[in-house]
Design a protein around this motif. Structure first.
Motif, PDB file in Angstrom:
ATOM      1  N   PRO A  42     -30.667  20.410 -59.944  1.00 15.16           N
ATOM      2  CA  PRO A  42     -32.057  20.521 -59.889  1.00 15.16           C
ATOM      3  C   PRO A  42     -32.864  19.230 -59.594  1.00 15.16           C
ATOM      4  N   ILE A  43     -33.788  19.138 -58.665  1.00 12.74           N
ATOM      5  CA  ILE A  43     -34.449  18.101 -58.188  1.00 12.74           C
ATOM      6  C   ILE A  43     -35.989  18.507 -58.450  1.00 12.74           C
ATOM      7  N   TYR A  44     -36.468  18.008 -59.339  1.00 12.81           N
ATOM      8  CA  TYR A  44     -38.106  18.361 -59.649  1.00 12.81           C
ATOM      9  C   TYR A  44     -38.896  17.343 -59.056  1.00 12.81           C
ATOM     10  N   LEU A  45     -39.980  17.863 -58.294  1.00 17.09           N
ATOM     11  CA  LEU A  45     -41.027  17.327 -57.503  1.00 17.09           C
ATOM     12  C   LEU A  45     -42.426  17.884 -57.609  1.00 17.09           C
ATOM     13  N   THR A  46     -43.355  16.709 -58.093  1.00 25.76           N
ATOM     14  CA  THR A  46     -44.941  17.293 -58.331  1.00 25.76           C
ATOM     15  C   THR A  46     -45.552  17.136 -56.861  1.00 25.76           C
ATOM     16  N   LEU A  47     -45.870  18.311 -56.317  1.00 31.64           N
ATOM     17  CA  LEU A  47     -46.478  18.397 -55.095  1.00 31.64           C
ATOM     18  C   LEU A  47     -47.609  17.625 -54.803  1.00 31.64           C
ATOM     19  N   ASN A  48     -48.522  17.332 -55.763  1.00 34.60           N
ATOM     20  CA  ASN A  48     -49.774  16.647 -55.574  1.00 34.60           C
ATOM     21  C   ASN A  48     -49.403  15.118 -55.395  1.00 34.60           C
ATOM     22  N   ASN A  49     -48.213  14.670 -56.220  1.00 37.51           N
ATOM     23  CA  ASN A  49     -47.965  13.252 -56.069  1.00 37.51           C
ATOM     24  C   ASN A  49     -47.326  13.049 -54.470  1.00 37.51           C
ATOM     25  N   ALA A  50     -46.675  14.202 -54.246  1.00 36.96           N
ATOM     26  CA  ALA A  50     -45.990  14.007 -53.004  1.00 36.96           C
ATOM     27  C   ALA A  50     -46.810  14.189 -51.640  1.00 36.96           C
ATOM     28  N   SER A  51     -47.914  14.855 -51.928  1.00 32.69           N
ATOM     29  CA  SER A  51     -48.864  15.003 -50.735  1.00 32.69           C
ATOM     30  C   SER A  51     -49.776  13.762 -50.381  1.00 32.69           C
ATOM     31  N   ALA A  52     -49.624  12.649 -51.363  1.00 35.08           N
ATOM     32  CA  ALA A  52     -50.452  11.497 -51.171  1.00 35.08           C
ATOM     33  C   ALA A  52     -50.472  10.730 -50.024  1.00 35.08           C
ATOM     34  N   ASP A  53     -49.111  10.527 -49.618  1.00 39.75           N
ATOM     35  CA  ASP A  53     -48.725   9.456 -48.608  1.00 39.75           C
ATOM     36  C   ASP A  53     -48.323   9.945 -47.190  1.00 39.75           C
ATOM     37  N   GLY A  54     -48.126  11.270 -46.986  1.00 41.91           N
ATOM     38  CA  GLY A  54     -47.879  11.784 -45.856  1.00 41.91           C
ATOM     39  C   GLY A  54     -46.365  11.599 -45.425  1.00 41.91           C
ATOM     40  N   ARG A  55     -45.578  11.004 -46.303  1.00 36.50           N
ATOM     41  CA  ARG A  55     -43.827  10.896 -46.235  1.00 36.50           C
ATOM     42  C   ARG A  55     -43.434  12.199 -46.136  1.00 36.50           C
ATOM     43  N   PRO A  56     -42.126  12.648 -45.499  1.00 38.42           N
ATOM     44  CA  PRO A  56     -41.501  13.899 -45.498  1.00 38.42           C
ATOM     45  C   PRO A  56     -41.242  14.048 -46.985  1.00 38.42           C
ATOM     46  N   HIS A 102     -52.859  19.917 -48.041  1.00 36.21           N
ATOM     47  CA  HIS A 102     -52.442  21.225 -48.300  1.00 36.21           C
ATOM     48  C   HIS A 102     -51.536  21.962 -47.247  1.00 36.21           C
ATOM     49  N   ARG A 103     -52.129  21.762 -46.174  1.00 37.96           N
ATOM     50  CA  ARG A 103     -51.476  22.264 -44.797  1.00 37.96           C
ATOM     51  C   ARG A 103     -50.035  21.227 -44.559  1.00 37.96           C
ATOM     52  N   ARG A 104     -50.297  19.956 -44.911  1.00 33.18           N
ATOM     53  CA  ARG A 104     -48.896  19.356 -44.672  1.00 33.18           C
ATOM     54  C   ARG A 104     -47.841  19.517 -45.815  1.00 33.18           C
ATOM     55  N   VAL A 105     -48.276  19.817 -46.917  1.00 33.49           N
ATOM     56  CA  VAL A 105     -47.209  20.238 -47.820  1.00 33.49           C
ATOM     57  C   VAL A 105     -46.554  21.478 -47.587  1.00 33.49           C
ATOM     58  N   LEU A 106     -47.410  22.521 -46.887  1.00 32.87           N
ATOM     59  CA  LEU A 106     -47.022  23.870 -46.631  1.00 32.87           C
ATOM     60  C   LEU A 106     -45.895  23.810 -45.613  1.00 32.87           C
ATOM     61  N   ALA A 107     -46.371  22.997 -44.406  1.00 31.38           N
ATOM     62  CA  ALA A 107     -45.576  22.586 -43.491  1.00 31.38           C
ATOM     63  C   ALA A 107     -44.056  21.988 -43.869  1.00 31.38           C
ATOM     64  N   GLU A 108     -44.151  21.106 -44.759  1.00 34.21           N
ATOM     65  CA  GLU A 108     -42.940  20.449 -45.221  1.00 34.21           C
ATOM     66  C   GLU A 108     -41.951  21.461 -46.068  1.00 34.21           C
ATOM     67  N   ILE A 109     -42.875  22.191 -46.969  1.00 33.30           N
ATOM     68  CA  ILE A 109     -42.021  23.284 -47.476  1.00 33.30           C
ATOM     69  C   ILE A 109     -41.130  24.090 -46.564  1.00 33.30           C
ATOM     70  N   ALA A 110     -41.900  24.589 -45.563  1.00 30.38           N
ATOM     71  CA  ALA A 110     -41.490  25.628 -44.576  1.00 30.38           C
ATOM     72  C   ALA A 110     -40.254  24.892 -43.946  1.00 30.38           C
ATOM     73  N   ARG A 111     -40.342  23.413 -43.539  1.00 33.65           N
ATOM     74  CA  ARG A 111     -39.569  22.784 -42.901  1.00 33.65           C
ATOM     75  C   ARG A 111     -37.916  22.470 -43.735  1.00 33.65           C
ATOM     76  N   LEU A 112     -38.373  22.581 -45.057  1.00 36.37           N
ATOM     77  CA  LEU A 112     -37.201  22.326 -46.174  1.00 36.37           C
ATOM     78  C   LEU A 112     -36.768  23.795 -45.931  1.00 36.37           C
ATOM     79  N   ARG A 113     -37.124  24.845 -45.935  1.00 35.47           N
ATOM     80  CA  ARG A 113     -36.703  26.212 -46.100  1.00 35.47           C
ATOM     81  C   ARG A 113     -35.828  26.504 -44.745  1.00 35.47           C
ATOM     82  N   GLN A 114     -36.310  26.003 -43.753  1.00 32.17           N
ATOM     83  CA  GLN A 114     -35.789  26.236 -42.481  1.00 32.17           C
ATOM     84  C   GLN A 114     -34.562  25.322 -42.373  1.00 32.17           C
ATOM     85  N   SER A 115     -34.627  24.339 -42.768  1.00 34.54           N
ATOM     86  CA  SER A 115     -33.287  23.347 -42.558  1.00 34.54           C
ATOM     87  C   SER A 115     -32.241  23.491 -43.915  1.00 34.54           C
TER      88      SER A 115
END
Length: 175
Positions: A42-56, A102-115
């Motif tokens: 299990p790898i836990y990540l808070t999306l609000n913190n992950a959205s701040a800097d634009g990294r993948p 929010h759009r970037r996070v959704l795109a990253e989640i979609a990319r993770l799901r795809q890959s």
């Protein structure tokens, strides 16, 4: 030629080739056992913190593993994801309030799901008030409210686990 000589030749070949065929059999059994009994990482990540800097998102997941003390976390994460041995716990989508983030996070989640979503679990949490139904390929689930008896059991267990004290009065007051 009788049946006994053929049977003896068959037994001799079976014994002679034992190291080869048993290795294959064990590999098949081991793979089946690993699939049936694997415990994902299990790898836990808070999306609000992950959205701040634009990294993948993968960079944030690797950083979470680094903070947990995993050496060479990015390589380790890549191997675990390739093997299908992760469950990604992406928390608090509702707290990503800035529309661009929010759009970037959704795109990253979609990319993770795809890959890697077909082999790994991905769970995204959000409070109902902040959920915008923007995750198409996910099954939405809602936590159902507790009844009074469930509230009492939960509060009692929560406080007993933290203090070891009897909290029946607090549980009754909460219900």
């Amino acid at each position: 030629v009788g049946r006994w000589p053929l049977a003896l030749v068959g037994i001799a070949w079976t014994i002679a080739l034992f190291p080869h065929w048993v290795r294959l059999l064990l590999a098949v059994l081991r793979a089946g056992l690993q699939r049936a009994t694997r415990y994902p990482l299990p790898i836990y990540l808070t999306l609000n913190n992950a959205s701040a800097d634009g990294r993948p998102m993968l960079a944030h997941l690797a950083e979470a593993l680094t903070l947990a003390g995993v050496p060479a976390a990015a390589d380790f994460l890549a191997r675990q994801l390739a093997r299908g041995e992760c469950v990604l716990l992406l928390d608090a989508l509702d707290e990503v309030v800035e529309p661009g983030a929010h759009r970037r996070v959704l795109a990253e989640i979609a990319r993770l799901r795809q890959s890697c979503g077909a082999r790994n679990g991905i769970i995204v949490s959000s409070r109902i008030a902040g959920y915008r139904q923007a995750l198409d390929a996910f099954l939405p689930l809602e936590v159902q409210p507790f009844d009074a008896a469930q509230v009492r059991r939960f509060v009692t267990a929560w406080f007993a686990a933290g203090t070891g004290a009897n909290t029946t009065a607090a549980a009754d007051a909460a219900a």
